[in-house]
Design a protein around this motif. Structure first.
Motif, mmCIF file in Angstrom:
data_model
loop_
_atom_site.group_PDB
_atom_site.id
_atom_site.type_symbol
_atom_site.label_atom_id
_atom_site.label_comp_id
_atom_site.label_asym_id
_atom_site.label_seq_id
_atom_site.Cartn_x
_atom_site.Cartn_y
_atom_site.Cartn_z
ATOM 1 N N GLU A 177 0.439 10.589 3.578
ATOM 2 C CA GLU A 177 0.685 11.151 4.907
ATOM 3 C C GLU A 177 1.088 10.053 5.876
ATOM 4 O O GLU A 177 0.559 8.932 5.828
ATOM 5 N N ALA A 201 -2.155 4.442 10.218
ATOM 6 C CA ALA A 201 -3.509 3.899 10.293
ATOM 7 C C ALA A 201 -3.618 2.599 9.499
ATOM 8 O O ALA A 201 -4.287 1.644 9.929
ATOM 9 N N LEU A 202 -2.951 2.529 8.350
ATOM 10 C CA LEU A 202 -2.982 1.312 7.555
ATOM 11 C C LEU A 202 -2.214 0.186 8.230
ATOM 12 O O LEU A 202 -2.607 -0.990 8.135
ATOM 13 N N GLN A 229 0.397 9.879 8.992
ATOM 14 C CA GLN A 229 -0.762 9.505 9.812
ATOM 15 C C GLN A 229 -1.537 8.374 9.130
ATOM 16 O O GLN A 229 -1.971 7.415 9.788
ATOM 17 N N THR A 230 -1.672 8.459 7.818
ATOM 18 C CA THR A 230 -2.381 7.419 7.079
ATOM 19 C C THR A 230 -1.562 6.136 7.035
ATOM 20 O O THR A 230 -2.109 5.028 7.150
ATOM 21 N N ALA A 262 0.648 5.530 0.907
ATOM 22 C CA ALA A 262 -0.123 6.596 1.559
ATOM 23 C C ALA A 262 0.729 7.849 1.576
ATOM 24 O O ALA A 262 1.939 7.785 1.821
ATOM 25 N N GLN A 284 0.848 -1.192 0.000
ATOM 26 C CA GLN A 284 0.000 0.000 0.000
ATOM 27 C C GLN A 284 0.882 1.239 0.000
ATOM 28 O O GLN A 284 1.989 1.229 0.542
#
Length: 306
Positions: free
Chosen positions: A231, A237-238, A233-234, A229, A227
């Protein structure tokens, strides 16, 4: 009908004489002799078309025309003084506007202290901040949409830009709390081989992306990116959602997610660098002042500085 231009020197002489009502005293204040003062007033009266002062032995007084002109003359001189002061402040870097780009992760490290220190040093400068990753910052600098950037892993092939190292920080492994390697205090990098990775897209930060993949290569594997992302933060989260693991700058530990564990990486010699970036031909005092503050807050020596 054209409006007559009133030279500021004549307005200044007029205001001083209106306040003193004495040619000798007014000339002393202006630092000139009386004849040049009289000439300035006569030229102004010629432009107005009416006498501004009545003159009698031992007595000078404003005429009705002089009374009418005085407030406007004072406003004009005050506006000029204010404009000159503002221009000097902007020209010296003590006022104006500057645009700063920054990598989002720096909001967890140097950015708050930097902005506070800069506002303390330059309270009249309006600083606009723009959150963006490295590649967009480089483009924004070239296109003059920002004045200074704070980015990770500056490139080596940007001759029109200048860079100065601000800080360096180690990497950490970002793991779901249920991951077997999260049980220890440190993670041997080679043990992440075979795990899916969550990383920032290379086009947003090629230097950082390449540094992470080189770290993995030195440990004997190529990361399998599951994956992307933009940011951090993302990314976290992932990872929390179980989509993979990641390697990130140590400052990311300040992101608090219940299902994420941050662990020191071994071997731990590799660090990521944060640099200030600017256009090499930009010598504006506003830019210089911000760069001085950035380097002072970072506490790191300049690398290819100004």
């Amino acid at each position: 009908m054209d409006r007559p231009e009133l030279p500021l020197a004549q307005l200044h002489a007029f205001v001083v004489l209106a306040e003193e009502l004495h040619f000798g005293h007014a000339a002393d204040r202006l630092g000139i002799a009386q004849p040049p003062l009289s000439q300035q007033i006569r030229r102004l009266e010629d432009k107005v078309g009416h006498a501004l002062f009545s003159r009698a032995p031992g007595r000078v007084a404003l005429t009705p025309a002089g009374h009418e002109l005085l407030p406007a003359a004072r406003r004009a001189l005050d506006e000029l003084a204010g404009g000159l002061a503002a221009a000097r402040a902007v020209g010296s870097g003590r006022a104006g506007r500057i645009r700063l780009g920054f990598a989002a992760s720096l909001a967890l490290t140097i950015l708050p202290e930097l902005l506070s220190a800069y506002r303390e040093r330059f309270p009249r400068v309006r600083i606009e901040i723009h959150e963006m990753t490295t590649a967009p910052q480089l483009a924004a600098l070239r296109e003059r949409r920002i004045d200074v950037g704070l980015l990770r892993e500056p490139p080596d092939d940007e001759p029109e830009l200048g860079f100065a190292t601000v800080l360096r920080e180690p990497f950490v492994a970002v793991l779901p709390t249920g991951h077997p390697l999260a049980a220890g205090r440190a993670v041997e990098l080679a043990r992440l081989a075979g795990s899916p990775f969550v990383l920032l897209p290379r086009e947003h930060g090629p230097g950082l992306y390449d540094r992470i993949t080189r770290m993995c290569g030195a440990a004997g594997f190529t990361p399998e990116v599951a994956q992307h992302a933009v940011e951090w933060q993302t990314v976290c989260a992932l990872v929390e959602a179980g989509l993979g693991v990641s390697l990130a700058p140590a400052s990311i530990r300040r992101i608090r997610l219940r299902g994420v564990a941050f662990r020191r990486v071994t071997p731990g010699g590799v660090r990521t660098s944060v640099a200030a970036a600017w256009r090499a031909d930009d010598t504006e005092p506003l830019v210089t002042g911000l760069l001085e503050t950035v380097l002072r807050q970072g506490g790191a020596p300049a690398a290819g500085g100004r």
